[in-house]
Design a protein around this motif. Structure first.
Motif, PDB file in Angstrom:
ATOM      1  N   GLY A  18       0.831  -1.198   0.000  1.00 16.61           N
ATOM      2  CA  GLY A  18       0.000   0.000   0.000  1.00 16.61           C
ATOM      3  C   GLY A  18       0.865   1.247   0.000  1.00 16.61           C
ATOM      4  N   GLN A  19       0.935   1.955  -1.122  1.00 15.06           N
ATOM      5  CA  GLN A  19       1.696   3.201  -1.208  1.00 15.06           C
ATOM      6  C   GLN A  19       0.779   4.357  -0.807  1.00 15.06           C
ATOM      7  OE1 GLN A  19       4.900   3.171  -1.777  1.00 15.06           O
ATOM      8  NE2 GLN A  19       5.062   1.038  -2.381  1.00 15.06           N
ATOM      9  N   ILE A  20       1.265   5.197   0.090  1.00 17.23           N
ATOM     10  CA  ILE A  20       0.435   6.246   0.663  1.00 17.23           C
ATOM     11  C   ILE A  20       0.419   7.483  -0.233  1.00 17.23           C
ATOM     12  CG2 ILE A  20       0.062   7.728   2.676  1.00 17.23           C
ATOM     13  CD1 ILE A  20      -0.444   4.741   3.126  1.00 17.23           C
ATOM     14  N   LEU A  21      -0.776   8.023  -0.436  1.00 13.92           N
ATOM     15  CA  LEU A  21      -0.965   9.261  -1.192  1.00 13.92           C
ATOM     16  C   LEU A  21      -1.181  10.396  -0.201  1.00 13.92           C
ATOM     17  CD1 LEU A  21      -3.519   7.843  -3.807  1.00 13.92           C
ATOM     18  CD2 LEU A  21      -1.041   8.080  -4.094  1.00 13.92           C
ATOM     19  N   ASP A  22      -0.256  11.348  -0.205  1.00 13.08           N
ATOM     20  CA  ASP A  22      -0.362  12.531   0.652  1.00 13.08           C
ATOM     21  C   ASP A  22      -1.204  13.551  -0.087  1.00 13.08           C
ATOM     22  OD1 ASP A  22      -0.069  14.856   2.088  1.00 13.08           O
ATOM     23  OD2 ASP A  22       2.083  14.663   2.377  1.00 13.08           O
ATOM     24  N   LYS A  23      -2.484  13.639   0.267  1.00 10.32           N
ATOM     25  CA  LYS A  23      -3.406  14.486  -0.482  1.00 10.32           C
ATOM     26  C   LYS A  23      -3.148  15.969  -0.241  1.00 10.32           C
ATOM     27  CE  LYS A  23      -7.361  12.546   0.696  1.00 10.32           C
ATOM     28  NZ  LYS A  23      -8.807  12.270   0.565  1.00 10.32           N
ATOM     29  N   GLU A  24      -2.717  16.307   0.963  1.00  2.00           N
ATOM     30  CA  GLU A  24      -2.478  17.724   1.264  1.00  2.00           C
ATOM     31  C   GLU A  24      -1.349  18.284   0.405  1.00  2.00           C
ATOM     32  OE1 GLU A  24      -1.134  20.598   5.012  1.00  2.00           O
ATOM     33  OE2 GLU A  24      -1.697  18.505   5.377  1.00  2.00           O
ATOM     34  N   ASN A  25      -0.266  17.498   0.253  1.00  4.49           N
ATOM     35  CA  ASN A  25       0.878  17.937  -0.546  1.00  4.49           C
ATOM     36  C   ASN A  25       0.841  17.398  -1.968  1.00  4.49           C
ATOM     37  OD1 ASN A  25       2.384  19.423   1.557  1.00  4.49           O
ATOM     38  ND2 ASN A  25       2.513  17.408   2.533  1.00  4.49           N
ATOM     39  N   GLN A  26      -0.211  16.666  -2.286  1.00  2.00           N
ATOM     40  CA  GLN A  26      -0.453  16.140  -3.629  1.00  2.00           C
ATOM     41  C   GLN A  26       0.758  15.383  -4.183  1.00  2.00           C
ATOM     42  OE1 GLN A  26      -1.767  19.539  -5.950  1.00  2.00           O
ATOM     43  NE2 GLN A  26      -3.873  19.321  -5.226  1.00  2.00           N
ATOM     44  N   LYS A  27       1.187  14.364  -3.419  1.00  2.00           N
ATOM     45  CA  LYS A  27       2.324  13.571  -3.880  1.00  2.00           C
ATOM     46  C   LYS A  27       2.207  12.144  -3.374  1.00  2.00           C
ATOM     47  CE  LYS A  27       5.476  14.619  -0.046  1.00  2.00           C
ATOM     48  NZ  LYS A  27       6.812  15.160   0.322  1.00  2.00           N
ATOM     49  N   LEU A  28       2.891  11.252  -4.068  1.00  2.00           N
ATOM     50  CA  LEU A  28       2.983   9.858  -3.659  1.00  2.00           C
ATOM     51  C   LEU A  28       4.120   9.729  -2.666  1.00  2.00           C
ATOM     52  CD1 LEU A  28       2.200   6.825  -4.132  1.00  2.00           C
ATOM     53  CD2 LEU A  28       3.936   6.804  -5.926  1.00  2.00           C
ATOM     54  N   MET A  29       3.800   9.235  -1.469  1.00  2.00           N
ATOM     55  CA  MET A  29       4.840   9.030  -0.449  1.00  2.00           C
ATOM     56  C   MET A  29       5.502   7.675  -0.673  1.00  2.00           C
ATOM     57  SD  MET A  29       2.760  10.303   2.933  1.00  2.00           S
ATOM     58  CE  MET A  29       4.078   9.783   4.043  1.00  2.00           C
ATOM     59  N   LEU A  30       6.812   7.644  -0.541  1.00  2.00           N
ATOM     60  CA  LEU A  30       7.530   6.385  -0.682  1.00  2.00           C
ATOM     61  C   LEU A  30       7.956   5.881   0.688  1.00  2.00           C
ATOM     62  CD1 LEU A  30       9.751   7.190  -3.779  1.00  2.00           C
ATOM     63  CD2 LEU A  30       7.513   6.091  -3.709  1.00  2.00           C
ATOM     64  N   GLY A  31       7.977   4.573   0.863  1.00  2.00           N
ATOM     65  CA  GLY A  31       8.411   3.999   2.128  1.00  2.00           C
ATOM     66  C   GLY A  31       7.296   3.964   3.157  1.00  2.00           C
ATOM     67  N   GLU A  32       7.710   3.932   4.416  1.00  2.00           N
ATOM     68  CA  GLU A  32       6.793   3.667   5.510  1.00  2.00           C
ATOM     69  C   GLU A  32       6.093   4.932   5.991  1.00  2.00           C
ATOM     70  OE1 GLU A  32       9.577   2.066   8.223  1.00  2.00           O
ATOM     71  OE2 GLU A  32      10.024   0.319   6.989  1.00  2.00           O
ATOM     72  N   ALA A  33       4.922   4.736   6.600  1.00  2.00           N
ATOM     73  CA  ALA A  33       4.169   5.844   7.183  1.00  2.00           C
ATOM     74  C   ALA A  33       3.519   5.364   8.474  1.00  2.00           C
ATOM     75  CB  ALA A  33       3.101   6.351   6.212  1.00  2.00           C
ATOM     76  N   THR A  34       3.420   6.254   9.432  1.00  2.00           N
ATOM     77  CA  THR A  34       2.832   5.931  10.734  1.00  2.00           C
ATOM     78  C   THR A  34       1.872   7.039  11.145  1.00  2.00           C
ATOM     79  OG1 THR A  34       4.712   4.638  11.517  1.00  2.00           O
ATOM     80  CG2 THR A  34       3.311   5.581  13.189  1.00  2.00           C
ATOM     81  N   ILE A  35       0.741   6.649  11.685  1.00  2.00           N
ATOM     82  CA  ILE A  35      -0.189   7.602  12.283  1.00  2.00           C
ATOM     83  C   ILE A  35      -0.201   7.323  13.775  1.00  2.00           C
ATOM     84  CG2 ILE A  35      -2.573   8.440  12.386  1.00  2.00           C
ATOM     85  CD1 ILE A  35      -2.929   7.289   9.524  1.00  2.00           C
ATOM     86  N   ASN A  36       0.486   8.160  14.539  1.00  2.00           N
ATOM     87  CA  ASN A  36       0.460   8.058  15.995  1.00  2.00           C
ATOM     88  C   ASN A  36      -0.546   9.085  16.499  1.00  2.00           C
ATOM     89  OD1 ASN A  36       0.905   7.780  18.734  1.00  2.00           O
ATOM     90  ND2 ASN A  36       2.888   8.824  18.714  1.00  2.00           N
ATOM     91  N   THR A  37      -1.678   8.624  16.951  1.00  6.10           N
ATOM     92  CA  THR A  37      -2.763   9.530  17.335  1.00  6.10           C
ATOM     93  C   THR A  37      -2.480  10.250  18.647  1.00  6.10           C
ATOM     94  OG1 THR A  37      -3.958   7.832  18.600  1.00  6.10           O
ATOM     95  CG2 THR A  37      -4.376   7.949  16.219  1.00  6.10           C
ATOM     96  N   GLY A  38      -1.565   9.709  19.453  1.00  3.32           N
ATOM     97  CA  GLY A  38      -1.331  10.268  20.773  1.00  3.32           C
ATOM     98  C   GLY A  38      -2.432   9.930  21.758  1.00  3.32           C
ATOM     99  N   GLU A  39      -3.382   9.107  21.325  1.00  2.84           N
ATOM    100  CA  GLU A  39      -4.535   8.751  22.146  1.00  2.84           C
ATOM    101  C   GLU A  39      -4.592   7.265  22.459  1.00  2.84           C
ATOM    102  OE1 GLU A  39      -7.831  10.239  19.913  1.00  2.84           O
ATOM    103  OE2 GLU A  39      -7.260  12.347  20.186  1.00  2.84           O
ATOM    104  N   GLY A  40      -3.426   6.592  22.306  1.00 11.17           N
ATOM    105  CA  GLY A  40      -3.363   5.185  22.671  1.00 11.17           C
ATOM    106  C   GLY A  40      -3.537   4.215  21.529  1.00 11.17           C
ATOM    107  N   ILE A  41      -3.577   4.727  20.288  1.00 12.83           N
ATOM    108  CA  ILE A  41      -3.659   3.827  19.144  1.00 12.83           C
ATOM    109  C   ILE A  41      -2.739   4.324  18.042  1.00 12.83           C
ATOM    110  CG2 ILE A  41      -5.706   4.988  18.177  1.00 12.83           C
ATOM    111  CD1 ILE A  41      -6.585   2.125  17.216  1.00 12.83           C
ATOM    112  N   ILE A  42      -1.987   3.392  17.463  1.00  8.63           N
ATOM    113  CA  ILE A  42      -1.009   3.677  16.419  1.00  8.63           C
ATOM    114  C   ILE A  42      -1.354   2.836  15.194  1.00  8.63           C
ATOM    115  CG2 ILE A  42       1.435   3.561  15.782  1.00  8.63           C
ATOM    116  CD1 ILE A  42       2.070   3.699  18.808  1.00  8.63           C
ATOM    117  N   PHE A  43      -1.243   3.449  14.007  1.00  2.00           N
ATOM    118  CA  PHE A  43      -1.481   2.739  12.750  1.00  2.00           C
ATOM    119  C   PHE A  43      -0.187   2.784  11.931  1.00  2.00           C
ATOM    120  CE2 PHE A  43      -5.436   4.637  14.160  1.00  2.00           C
ATOM    121  CZ  PHE A  43      -6.365   3.612  14.031  1.00  2.00           C
ATOM    122  N   ASN A  44       0.325   1.611  11.564  1.00  2.00           N
ATOM    123  CA  ASN A  44       1.568   1.523  10.798  1.00  2.00           C
ATOM    124  C   ASN A  44       1.312   0.996   9.395  1.00  2.00           C
ATOM    125  OD1 ASN A  44       3.274   2.369  12.929  1.00  2.00           O
ATOM    126  ND2 ASN A  44       3.242   0.307  13.815  1.00  2.00           N
TER     127      ASN A  44
END
Length: 452
Positions: A381-407
């Motif tokens: 799954g290649q991540i699309l950064d919609k705000e910056n309108q570009k294809l992100m390469l490599g890994e991405a993490t969403i650390n919510t700071g609320e006890g749940i992390i998405f890798n």
């Protein structure tokens, strides 16, 4: 709240990333109760399976798209995988030594390889530069054509011998689980055939609902579910600025060993995908596998039914995604590359088209030497950064700071599994007020000169 049925940490997803985190939590923290939920009947059935990846330890020495700074980071985490396998005596069982190299063909690529060797040899002192005569000695099939004559083009290689290069990541995932279960200091539960459909937080406790109508509770959750990580994040309202483009890779294979080690080509800087390479395959008794191809596949899992609707949900198609696609496709090199990779999947014609590219590695390769590797390949799954309108390469993490992390961990996610797990262990211990035994971790898994 009933403390008896609540875990401190639940990991969603039993690929190598989830299994590595499960292992580290069991060995290097004072947690007392953790669980792992896996959708299928065993761990590492998707992208961590040996048939779904190139089985390569990506340590940054021959990956021509890595900057020196990225190579330093990847080298540290790659060495963790090596030290883990040596710690338990897994060498020559699931971790193997081959020679490896990146080759440059023609004037510009050869200059590139030579310059890169000069830049990277201080970080990797074992690197060697190979001229055509040396290449003919150590990898003769790179030089000799079908008529027994040598290549006309200029060719150089940058590589190494006697290094650990190849890992069966599925087998390593199994050992992470086995060694975690052997811990007597912590309760480690694993629930197979447990597909998480929904996660919600109620009174500071996460409730995980599976498709078989079960509910699991935890104080903290880490989602290591491959392409489904973003799907679950979106369901909870996180990561809505990201879309996802699933890229599928396929392979062709020979019936015998045609290369003595791993041979990578120089990656086209315009293309956000891996360059073609040839590898001795641990599932094929050392026979050579060529690939990967790269094509967009409108589903989140390869060789599994369904997930088409999940793809459209995580794509999050809007004007920003359209702009990313437009920017990619307006380049003629990228357009040609995408069309050729679709052709590689077509029976009869695909093999002949692929052969032209594979001959850049082995000039003498004939159409009868290779066949489409059925059942090999995966989806990243290649991540699309919609705000910056570009294809992100490599890994991405969403650390919510609320006890749940998405890798989200496409390549080199398997190589980086223990390093990524360390990052999450530190976040978990901080959030829950637990202790991470960093000294024991460094002693077991980190090279002395890589300690920070």
């Amino acid at each position: 709240m009933n403390e008896n049925d609540t875990y401190e940490v639940i990991i969603v997803g039993g690929g190598i990333s989830g299994a590595a985190l499960f292992y580290e939590l069991s060995q290097y923290t004072d947690l007392t109760k953790i669980a792992l939920l896996e959708k299928y009947e065993e761990v590492a059935t998707l992208n961590s399976n040996a048939t779904a990846n190139s089985q390569t330890i990506h340590c940054g020495d021959i990956e021509t798209n890595y900057t020196l700074d990225k190579a330093k980071k990847v080298k540290r985490t790659a060495k963790m995988v090596e030290k883990y396998c040596l710690q338990y005596g897994y060498e020559d069982q699931m971790m193997f030594k081959h020679q490896k190299m990146a080759i440059g063909i023609g004037y510009s690529e050869c200059r590139f390889i030579k310059n890169r060797y000069e830049e990277f040899k201080s970080l990797y002192p074992y690197l060697e530069l190979y001229d055509k005569a040396t290449l003919e000695e150590i990898e003769p099939n790179l030089i000799v054509d079908a008529n027994g004559k040598g290549r006309d083009e200029e060719i150089v290689g940058m590589g190494a011998k006697n290094q650990y290069t190849t890992v069966n990541f599925k087998a390593v995932s199994d050992t992470f689980i086995e060694n975690a279960k052997n811990s007597t200091e912590i309760q480690t539960d694993i629930f197979f055939n447990s597909q998480v459909d929904k996660i919600e937080k109620i009174d500071d406790i996460f409730h995980l609902y599976t498709t078989d109508k079960k509910v699991y509770k935890s104080k903290m959750v880490v989602v290591d579910a491959g392409a489904h990580s973003l799907f679950l994040a979106h369901k909870m309202g996180y990561g809505l600025g990201y879309g996802q483009l699933p890229m599928a890779g396929s392979f062709y294979k020979s019936d015998r060993a045609m290369l003595n080690g791993k041979v990578y080509m120089v990656q086209n800087p315009k293309l956000p995908f891996a360059a073609l390479h040839g590898d001795p395959d641990v599932t094929l008794d050392g026979a050579t596998r060529f690939g990967p191809t790269a094509l967009v596949l409108p589903k989140l899992e390869r060789f599994k039914p369904g997930t088409y609707i999940d793809f459209f949900k995580t794509l999050k198609l809007d004007i920003n995604v359209v702009k990313i696609f437009y920017d990619l496709l307006k380049d003629s090199d990228i357009r040609s590359y995408i069309l050729r990779n679709f052709l590689f999947e077509v029976p009869y014609f695909g093999k002949r088209a692929f052969l032209k590219d594979a001959r850049k590695i082995i000039p003498s390769l004939k159409v009868e030497d290779i066949e489409y590797a059925k059942g090999f390949g995966g989806v990243r799954g290649q991540i699309l950064d919609k705000e910056n309108q570009k294809l992100m390469l490599g890994e991405a993490t969403i650390n919510t700071g609320e006890g749940i992390i998405f890798n989200m961990t496409p390549s080199p996610g398997a190589t980086s599994c223990l390093g990524n797990a360390q990052r999450d262990v530190e976040l978990i211990c901080e959030y829950l007020g637990k202790i991470f035994d960093i000294d024991a971790f460094n002693k077991d898994l980190v090279e002395e000169n890589d300690n920070e």
